[in-house]
Structures are given as C-alpha cells and as structure tokens.
Design a protein around this motif. Sequence first.
Motif, mmCIF file in Angstrom:
data_model
loop_
_atom_site.group_PDB
_atom_site.id
_atom_site.type_symbol
_atom_site.label_atom_id
_atom_site.label_comp_id
_atom_site.label_asym_id
_atom_site.label_seq_id
_atom_site.Cartn_x
_atom_site.Cartn_y
_atom_site.Cartn_z
ATOM 1 N N LEU A 372 -21.884 -39.686 -19.669
ATOM 2 C CA LEU A 372 -21.498 -41.038 -20.082
ATOM 3 C C LEU A 372 -21.595 -42.029 -18.918
ATOM 4 O O LEU A 372 -22.046 -43.171 -19.092
ATOM 5 N N LEU A 373 -21.156 -41.612 -17.722
ATOM 6 C CA LEU A 373 -21.245 -42.491 -16.547
ATOM 7 C C LEU A 373 -22.697 -42.757 -16.165
ATOM 8 O O LEU A 373 -23.057 -43.879 -15.795
ATOM 9 N N PHE A 374 -23.525 -41.722 -16.246
ATOM 10 C CA PHE A 374 -24.950 -41.883 -15.946
ATOM 11 C C PHE A 374 -25.586 -42.911 -16.879
ATOM 12 O O PHE A 374 -26.348 -43.781 -16.443
ATOM 13 N N LEU A 375 -25.256 -42.831 -18.164
ATOM 14 C CA LEU A 375 -25.793 -43.785 -19.130
ATOM 15 C C LEU A 375 -25.325 -45.207 -18.827
ATOM 16 O O LEU A 375 -26.098 -46.167 -18.929
ATOM 17 N N ALA A 376 -24.043 -45.343 -18.441
ATOM 18 C CA ALA A 376 -23.495 -46.670 -18.126
ATOM 19 C C ALA A 376 -24.196 -47.289 -16.924
ATOM 20 O O ALA A 376 -24.497 -48.493 -16.915
ATOM 21 N N VAL A 377 -24.449 -46.474 -15.884
ATOM 22 C CA VAL A 377 -25.137 -46.972 -14.690
ATOM 23 C C VAL A 377 -26.604 -47.247 -14.994
ATOM 24 O O VAL A 377 -27.158 -48.274 -14.596
ATOM 25 N N TRP A 378 -27.248 -46.326 -15.720
ATOM 26 C CA TRP A 378 -28.676 -46.453 -16.041
ATOM 27 C C TRP A 378 -28.951 -47.680 -16.909
ATOM 28 O O TRP A 378 -29.935 -48.390 -16.718
ATOM 29 N N LEU A 379 -28.041 -47.954 -17.862
ATOM 30 C CA LEU A 379 -28.202 -49.109 -18.747
ATOM 31 C C LEU A 379 -27.672 -50.391 -18.117
ATOM 32 O O LEU A 379 -27.702 -51.449 -18.760
ATOM 33 N N ILE A 384 -17.441 -52.830 -16.795
ATOM 34 C CA ILE A 384 -16.942 -52.690 -18.166
ATOM 35 C C ILE A 384 -17.540 -51.456 -18.823
ATOM 36 O O ILE A 384 -16.852 -50.698 -19.522
ATOM 37 N N GLY A 385 -18.823 -51.214 -18.590
ATOM 38 C CA GLY A 385 -19.480 -50.041 -19.151
ATOM 39 C C GLY A 385 -18.912 -48.747 -18.597
ATOM 40 O O GLY A 385 -18.755 -47.760 -19.327
ATOM 41 N N LEU A 386 -18.580 -48.737 -17.299
ATOM 42 C CA LEU A 386 -18.001 -47.548 -16.671
ATOM 43 C C LEU A 386 -16.635 -47.223 -17.278
ATOM 44 O O LEU A 386 -16.318 -46.059 -17.537
ATOM 45 N N ILE A 387 -15.832 -48.251 -17.515
ATOM 46 C CA ILE A 387 -14.497 -48.027 -18.088
ATOM 47 C C ILE A 387 -14.601 -47.586 -19.548
ATOM 48 O O ILE A 387 -13.850 -46.712 -20.002
ATOM 49 N N THR A 388 -15.562 -48.159 -20.290
ATOM 50 C CA THR A 388 -15.785 -47.758 -21.678
ATOM 51 C C THR A 388 -16.171 -46.284 -21.766
ATOM 52 O O THR A 388 -15.753 -45.566 -22.684
ATOM 53 N N ALA A 389 -16.955 -45.835 -20.793
ATOM 54 C CA ALA A 389 -17.325 -44.415 -20.735
ATOM 55 C C ALA A 389 -16.076 -43.549 -20.583
ATOM 56 O O ALA A 389 -15.979 -42.472 -21.190
ATOM 57 N N ALA A 390 -15.130 -44.015 -19.787
ATOM 58 C CA ALA A 390 -13.881 -43.268 -19.592
ATOM 59 C C ALA A 390 -13.082 -43.192 -20.883
ATOM 60 O O ALA A 390 -12.500 -42.143 -21.205
ATOM 61 N N ILE A 391 -13.051 -44.284 -21.660
ATOM 62 C CA ILE A 391 -12.315 -44.303 -22.930
ATOM 63 C C ILE A 391 -12.908 -43.294 -23.907
ATOM 64 O O ILE A 391 -12.196 -42.485 -24.516
ATOM 65 N N LEU A 392 -14.239 -43.327 -24.046
ATOM 66 C CA LEU A 392 -14.910 -42.394 -24.959
ATOM 67 C C LEU A 392 -14.653 -40.948 -24.560
ATOM 68 O O LEU A 392 -14.426 -40.078 -25.408
ATOM 69 N N ASN A 393 -14.633 -40.699 -23.257
ATOM 70 C CA ASN A 393 -14.464 -39.327 -22.792
ATOM 71 C C ASN A 393 -13.054 -38.793 -23.049
ATOM 72 O O ASN A 393 -12.877 -37.596 -23.256
ATOM 73 N N THR A 394 -12.050 -39.682 -23.050
ATOM 74 C CA THR A 394 -10.682 -39.207 -23.317
ATOM 75 C C THR A 394 -10.563 -38.626 -24.728
ATOM 76 O O THR A 394 -9.844 -37.643 -24.941
ATOM 77 N N TYR A 395 -11.268 -39.214 -25.681
ATOM 78 C CA TYR A 395 -11.214 -38.708 -27.050
ATOM 79 C C TYR A 395 -11.966 -37.385 -27.179
ATOM 80 O O TYR A 395 -11.536 -36.486 -27.915
ATOM 81 N N LEU A 396 -13.077 -37.268 -26.467
ATOM 82 C CA LEU A 396 -13.794 -35.986 -26.444
ATOM 83 C C LEU A 396 -12.914 -34.905 -25.830
ATOM 84 O O LEU A 396 -12.838 -33.781 -26.341
ATOM 85 N N GLU A 397 -12.232 -35.254 -24.740
ATOM 86 C CA GLU A 397 -11.331 -34.303 -24.064
ATOM 87 C C GLU A 397 -10.204 -33.849 -24.991
ATOM 88 O O GLU A 397 -9.797 -32.679 -24.967
ATOM 89 N N PHE A 398 -9.690 -34.782 -25.781
ATOM 90 C CA PHE A 398 -8.574 -34.457 -26.680
ATOM 91 C C PHE A 398 -8.930 -33.290 -27.591
ATOM 92 O O PHE A 398 -8.160 -32.327 -27.740
ATOM 93 N N PHE A 399 -10.117 -33.346 -28.203
ATOM 94 C CA PHE A 399 -10.511 -32.302 -29.146
ATOM 95 C C PHE A 399 -10.925 -31.016 -28.434
ATOM 96 O O PHE A 399 -10.644 -29.915 -28.932
ATOM 97 N N VAL A 400 -11.560 -31.139 -27.282
ATOM 98 C CA VAL A 400 -11.945 -29.949 -26.524
ATOM 99 C C VAL A 400 -10.693 -29.213 -26.033
ATOM 100 O O VAL A 400 -10.568 -27.994 -26.177
ATOM 101 N N ASN A 401 -9.753 -29.954 -25.442
ATOM 102 C CA ASN A 401 -8.509 -29.350 -24.942
ATOM 103 C C ASN A 401 -7.716 -28.684 -26.062
ATOM 104 O O ASN A 401 -7.186 -27.581 -25.908
ATOM 105 N N SER A 402 -7.641 -29.381 -27.200
ATOM 106 C CA SER A 402 -6.874 -28.856 -28.327
ATOM 107 C C SER A 402 -7.484 -27.565 -28.859
ATOM 108 O O SER A 402 -6.765 -26.650 -29.289
ATOM 109 N N HIS A 403 -8.805 -27.497 -28.829
ATOM 110 C CA HIS A 403 -9.494 -26.297 -29.310
ATOM 111 C C HIS A 403 -9.095 -25.061 -28.501
ATOM 112 O O HIS A 403 -8.876 -23.980 -29.053
ATOM 113 N N PHE A 404 -8.973 -25.237 -27.185
ATOM 114 C CA PHE A 404 -8.651 -24.103 -26.323
ATOM 115 C C PHE A 404 -7.150 -23.813 -26.274
ATOM 116 O O PHE A 404 -6.734 -22.652 -26.244
ATOM 117 N N SER A 405 -6.331 -24.874 -26.260
ATOM 118 C CA SER A 405 -4.886 -24.660 -26.148
ATOM 119 C C SER A 405 -4.289 -24.060 -27.413
ATOM 120 O O SER A 405 -3.242 -23.414 -27.362
#
Length: 489
Positions: A372-379, A384-405
């Motif tokens: 996500l960060l690579f895409l933000a820098v490349w585009l 603002i794009g870097l922070i948006t990447a962080a927001i999107l990643n938190t939601y991905l983390e939520f489901f990945v973490n929940s799957h394992f926990s």
Amino acid sequence: MEPQPSLKKKTIGGLLWSFGDLIGNQGIQFLIQIILARLLLPEHFGLIGMILVFIALSNSLVDSGFTQALIRERNASQTDYSTIFYFNLLISVLIYVILYAAAPSISRFFDEPQLVSLLRLLSIGIVINAFAIIPKAMFAKEVNFKAQAKINLSSSILSGVIAVVLAVAGYGVWSLVLRQLSMNAIQSLLFAISKKWIPSLVFSIASFKRLFGFGWKLLVSGLIDTFYTNVYFLIIGRQYSAAQLGYYTNASRFSEIISQNLAATILRVTYPVLSSIQDEHERLKQSYKSITKLAAFLIFPVMVGMAAVGEPLVMLVFGEKWLQMIPYFQLLSIAGMLYPILALDLSLLQVKGRSDLYLLLEIINKISLTILLFLAVWLELGVIGLITAAILNTYLEFFVNSHFSKREVSYPAKEKVRDLLPIYLLSFLMGAVVWMLGLLVDTTIVIQLLLQVTIGMLFYIAACRVANIAELKTVYGLILSLLKKVRER
C-alpha cells in the motif's frame, strides 16, 4: 464465567491507576508539547522526526522481547532478572557505538547536517533506558501501576520544565533533545530508587536461553512493527521538507495521545492479569472479549470525535502556523481507531505463548502495508496518500489478526464484528453530528469546541443507552468505584 473477585479487584485497581497515569502523565506531556509547538518551528520537530525511527528501533533491540518474557514467567528469579539486565546494558552500549558511527551517513541520507550531533546526543538515552527495563518489568508483573504513575508524572513535569526553559532561551531543536534525555535519566533514576533492586553478579546461560526462546520472536516482530510505525517519518523526511515532516510529527503525536497511549495503558494492565489465567480457556475468552469491547467503547468515539473537531482543536491548541497539520491529524485519528483492538489480539498470542504466530502476523500485516505504501509513493499521492494507506491496512490487519487469534480463544472475526459494530456505527454517527454542528455554529473557537465536545458526549451516551450497550454500565461502575476510593481517603 466472571473473573474471580481477587482478579477482578486487581484488574480494576490496575486500570484505575493506569488510567490515572494516562490522564496525568500524558496530560502534562501534551501541555508541554503545546507550549513547545508555540515556541518552536515545524522544522525543529521535523528534524527530530527524521531520527525517531533509529531511536525507536534501538530501544526495541535493547529490550529484545525480554520484558514480556519476564512478565509471563510465573516464577522469575533474581538470576533471571540479573542475566537480562546485563544483556540489555551490553546491547544498549553496542547500539550507541553503532549509531554514533552511522550518524554522518544518516545525515547525508536526509541532507541535514545538524542530524550528526542531534543523533549522537539523543542516542545516549538508549543506554540510560536500559537501567529501567528490569524495574519496569517487576512493577508490571506485580500489576503495581501506582508507583509507575508517580514516576512517569514526575519525569514528565521536570523534563518538560527543562525543555520550555531552553526553548524560551532560544535553544530551538536542542530543547526537544534535552527534554527526551532528561526524561530518560529521571525515569531510570526514580525506577531504581523505588524498586530498590540491585543485579547480582551472575549471568545464567540457561536463563538467557529459556527467556530468549520466547522473546526472540517478539523481538523480531517488535522491530518490524517499530520500523513500520516510524517508516512514515523516514519517507516524508526523505521525500519532503523538514517543515512538512514537522506537521506530520505533531499530528501523529497529537492523535496518538489517545489511541496508542490508552491502548498501552490497557495492555500493561491486562497482559499480566490475562497471563495469570492463560490455562483457563473459557475464563480467558470471556475476559479477553470484555476487554476488547470496553476498549472499543472508550476509544472509537474519542478518535472519531477528535477527527470531527480537528480544525478548531488544532487552531486553538497549536495556532495558525500549524494549519497544514489539520488533515493529517484528522486522518491519523481515524487510522488510530482500531489500534487498541489490534494490539489486544497480539497481546493474547503472547499470553498463550504463541510468539511464533505473533511474528507471522507481523510479517503478513507489514507485507500488505509495504504494498500500500509503495502504491502511494508510486502514484505520488503525497502525505495524505501515505496516511490513507495506513487506514486501509488497519482494517486488513483486523481480519487477519482475528483469524489467527480465534484459534486461541474461539473468538472469530464474525463474532467480534457483531460485538463491535454497534459501537463503531454509533461513534461515526456521533462524529457526523459533531462535524455538522461545527458547520452550523458561528462563534468563537473556544465556544464552538466546547459545544461540539459537550453535544458529542451527550449524544454518544444517550445513543448507547438507547442501543443498550452494556459497556456503558461497566464504565459507570468503574467511575463509581473510583469515586468511592477517593471518598474513603
């Protein structure tokens, strides 16, 4: 199954003192940060931001995952503590030597000559911090946050006064460096005095291997997490100006006052408590579930509310020269909503001794963030794009973490979403009401902010009552417990 009275009392007592530490210590630090922001320039904060990643990574290396290993250890001995103390101290000295030698190269990377002397002086704090690691672990293991609260508050006040005096005297960025160094020194000294612990002249290979066997995975995952937490400083410092990084640095610290500090407060209390019931599956699940819901109930509305009142809040607190940080602050507040929930998931894996899964999750989540960060820098989407990447990643983390926990406590993502969704929706509904109120009200910034905060709190409490959110009663009970203790004194 409800927690046993003794455990419940221990948890509530720890939470009350830990929240007191949060309000007092972070309140003082926030006040000092405001004063310094008005006395100094964004460039000064930007220069410190450029070297934060190196300091943060170094502190993670010094700890080496041993703090969590010691807290989890049911019967840690004097030999265990002494062994880890000497190892931490040795590593801290080695890291300082490396950073001292690397300072010119780091300075050239950012094209900032001042960084050489700044980094060399600030790095001394790494060695100083090594002296406080064992006393901190002992206090945490005992769930004794009263002593920690007093130490943190004292060090914040004294170091803050030093920094403000230096800033007024015209020392600029050096006032920020000496603030951090003095805080490190005062904390380490007070922890040593309070705990009265002295290491024995012993180093046990057996102790080291046993604790490192659990801690090394936490070390690697901690390094990965620390690097990615601070990678924004690295990218912005390299790609943009020191002033731009200064705006991001203060926006980040301002938003983290609630999310990360409140999460840290909850974690440092719940980790030793949950560790004590790690083998009681049903009890552990119910306790973990209750803590997760309570964390969301407290943090979701605060972070959304901060984003909603971002403009008048930044204007009032920092002044007009910090206007460019407003959108950064608002987006970072939204990004920080899920942080405590993600941290609790990882803490659970530590409690269950699954440091292997902890490390695996860090790798998976950071691979997605890298993309996500690579895409933000490349585009060329900018900060603002870097922070948006962080927001999107938190939601991905939520489901990945929940799957394992869910394997450890049978609490899958579907059930967790069902528990948290009402609080999530009510928080954003409250945020929308607060934001629209700001558009409609035409008055002074102070009055506008007071109206927005008051209406926001009343609306959220009323909405939670109508929706029958159980955590409202829990918080009400905690407040009554605190008031009872105050009256008894």
